[in-house]
Design a protein around this motif. Structure first.
Motif, PDB file in Angstrom:
ATOM      1  N   ALA A  19       0.823  -1.216   0.000  1.00 31.44           N
ATOM      2  CA  ALA A  19       0.000   0.000   0.000  1.00 31.44           C
ATOM      3  C   ALA A  19       0.855   1.264   0.000  1.00 31.44           C
ATOM      4  CB  ALA A  19      -0.956   0.001   1.189  1.00 31.44           C
ATOM      5  N   ALA A  20       1.908   1.248  -0.810  1.00 25.78           N
ATOM      6  CA  ALA A  20       2.787   2.414  -0.881  1.00 25.78           C
ATOM      7  C   ALA A  20       3.265   2.601  -2.311  1.00 25.78           C
ATOM      8  CB  ALA A  20       3.980   2.244   0.056  1.00 25.78           C
ATOM      9  N   PRO A  23       4.813   9.240  -1.531  1.00 24.40           N
ATOM     10  CA  PRO A  23       5.664   8.140  -1.996  1.00 24.40           C
ATOM     11  C   PRO A  23       6.954   8.038  -1.164  1.00 24.40           C
ATOM     12  CG  PRO A  23       4.922   9.508  -3.821  1.00 24.40           C
ATOM     13  CD  PRO A  23       4.585  10.245  -2.570  1.00 24.40           C
ATOM     14  N   ILE A  24       7.517   6.861  -1.117  1.00 24.26           N
ATOM     15  CA  ILE A  24       8.822   6.663  -0.476  1.00 24.26           C
ATOM     16  C   ILE A  24       9.869   7.350  -1.342  1.00 24.26           C
ATOM     17  CG2 ILE A  24      10.531   4.926   0.175  1.00 24.26           C
ATOM     18  CD1 ILE A  24       8.125   2.937   0.383  1.00 24.26           C
ATOM     19  N   ASN A  25      10.713   8.165  -0.724  1.00 28.15           N
ATOM     20  CA  ASN A  25      11.731   8.875  -1.497  1.00 28.15           C
ATOM     21  C   ASN A  25      13.139   8.472  -1.052  1.00 28.15           C
ATOM     22  OD1 ASN A  25      12.392  10.431   0.815  1.00 28.15           O
ATOM     23  ND2 ASN A  25      10.756  11.891   0.334  1.00 28.15           N
ATOM     24  N   ALA A  73       5.341   1.593   6.155  1.00 31.69           N
ATOM     25  CA  ALA A  73       4.747   1.974   7.446  1.00 31.69           C
ATOM     26  C   ALA A  73       5.181   3.382   7.841  1.00 31.69           C
ATOM     27  CB  ALA A  73       5.175   0.969   8.520  1.00 31.69           C
ATOM     28  N   TYR A  74       6.397   3.736   7.473  1.00 28.65           N
ATOM     29  CA  TYR A  74       6.924   5.060   7.842  1.00 28.65           C
ATOM     30  C   TYR A  74       6.187   6.184   7.120  1.00 28.65           C
ATOM     31  CZ  TYR A  74      10.316   8.868   8.351  1.00 28.65           C
ATOM     32  OH  TYR A  74      10.925  10.069   8.617  1.00 28.65           O
ATOM     33  N   VAL A  75       5.969   6.051   5.814  1.00 28.63           N
ATOM     34  CA  VAL A  75       5.278   7.123   5.076  1.00 28.63           C
ATOM     35  C   VAL A  75       3.768   7.051   5.287  1.00 28.63           C
ATOM     36  CG1 VAL A  75       7.114   7.249   3.353  1.00 28.63           C
ATOM     37  CG2 VAL A  75       5.135   5.786   2.923  1.00 28.63           C
ATOM     38  N   ASP A  76       3.273   5.850   5.638  1.00 28.54           N
ATOM     39  CA  ASP A  76       1.861   5.672   6.025  1.00 28.54           C
ATOM     40  C   ASP A  76       0.880   6.192   4.983  1.00 28.54           C
ATOM     41  OD1 ASP A  76      -0.129   4.747   7.721  1.00 28.54           O
ATOM     42  OD2 ASP A  76      -0.249   6.632   8.851  1.00 28.54           O
TER      43      ASP A  76
END
Length: 245
Positions: free
Chosen positions: A171-172, A209-211, A202-205
């Protein structure tokens, strides 16, 4: 497809441990209801294979399920030929359609490449595999009752595409630069990369987007230095890759 028409031997092979394990888990889940799955499941190692017990499990009737499964771990295929007794193959040929053998074989593709004195084509790799693995040859020669599925680790750009698809499963979303950094940090190890993606998701929740900054903040560098890759990079005048290695 009827039960009788389904393969009774499934060989899962490759160097992607995560994909191999997930494929096995999926096959087990399809075999029976969760409450009956373990009852209809047996596990063996080729290194300590008791053929009498193996035969008993193959011939046992499934309990409240259409089939029972026997999982055989063949270990890692390196430069030494895997030895399996003739009786083992006789048992595969005589086993009932209500049982299925799922064999796991981990492949060292670098070893197979060296066996062919360099970078090998897909056909050459398959031939080297057949020379070392009697079960792979048997599956190839018995298509009416057996099938093989390769799970090879994604490399380079394919790994970055895999990372994007895997992030979606958690889910990211992941930016392209971050996917490239993940490839370098994990050495293209899918199991390790998946663990990191779970943590990063989990960190960006779901907020963004994850960068690359997230990778630098949360993901330690795990990739092992490869002196041969470095030498190849220097010889090929790829200074950026040589410095990363």
């Amino acid at each position: 497809m009827t039960e009788a028409a389904k393969p009774t031997v499934i060989l899962l092979f490759g160097d992607d441990d995560l994909a191999l394990e997930e494929r096995l888990t999926d096959l087990i889940a399809r075999m029976a209801e969760p409450a009956n799955a373990e009852i209809n499941l047996s596990r063996f190692s080729a290194a300590r294979l008791d053929l009498d017990t193996f035969e008993t499990q193959l011939r046992s009737a499934p309990f409240l399920a259409p089939r029972r499964m026997v999982v055989l771990d063949l270990g890692s295929l390196t430069s030494r030929r895997l030895d399996l007794p003739e009786r083992f193959f006789h048992l595969l040929e005589a086993m009932p359609a209500t049982s299925v053998v799922v064999a796991l074989e981990r492949i060292d593709y670098e070893t197979l490449g060296r066996r062919r004195r360099g970078s090998a084509s897909a056909d050459e790799t398959a031939q080297a595999h057949a020379e070392l693995s009697p079960l792979y040859r048997w599956v190839r020669d018995h298509p009416e009752r057996a099938t093989a599925r390769e799970h090879r680790s994604p490399r380079g750009a394919a790994f970055e595409r895999w990372a994007a698809e895997r992030a979606h499963r958690h889910a990211a979303e992941i930016e392209g630069k971050a996917a490239s950094l993940l490839r370098e940090y994990t050495g293209e190890d899918t199991r390790l990369a998946d663990q990191e993606l779970r943590k990063l998701a989990a960190y960006v929740d779901g907020e963004r987007p994850i960068n690359a900054a997230d990778l630098e903040r949360l993901t330690p560098f795990h990739a092992e230095a490869d002196v041969f890759a470095m030498v190849d990079s220097v010889g090929g005048r790829d200074g950026a890759r040589a410095m990363r290695t």
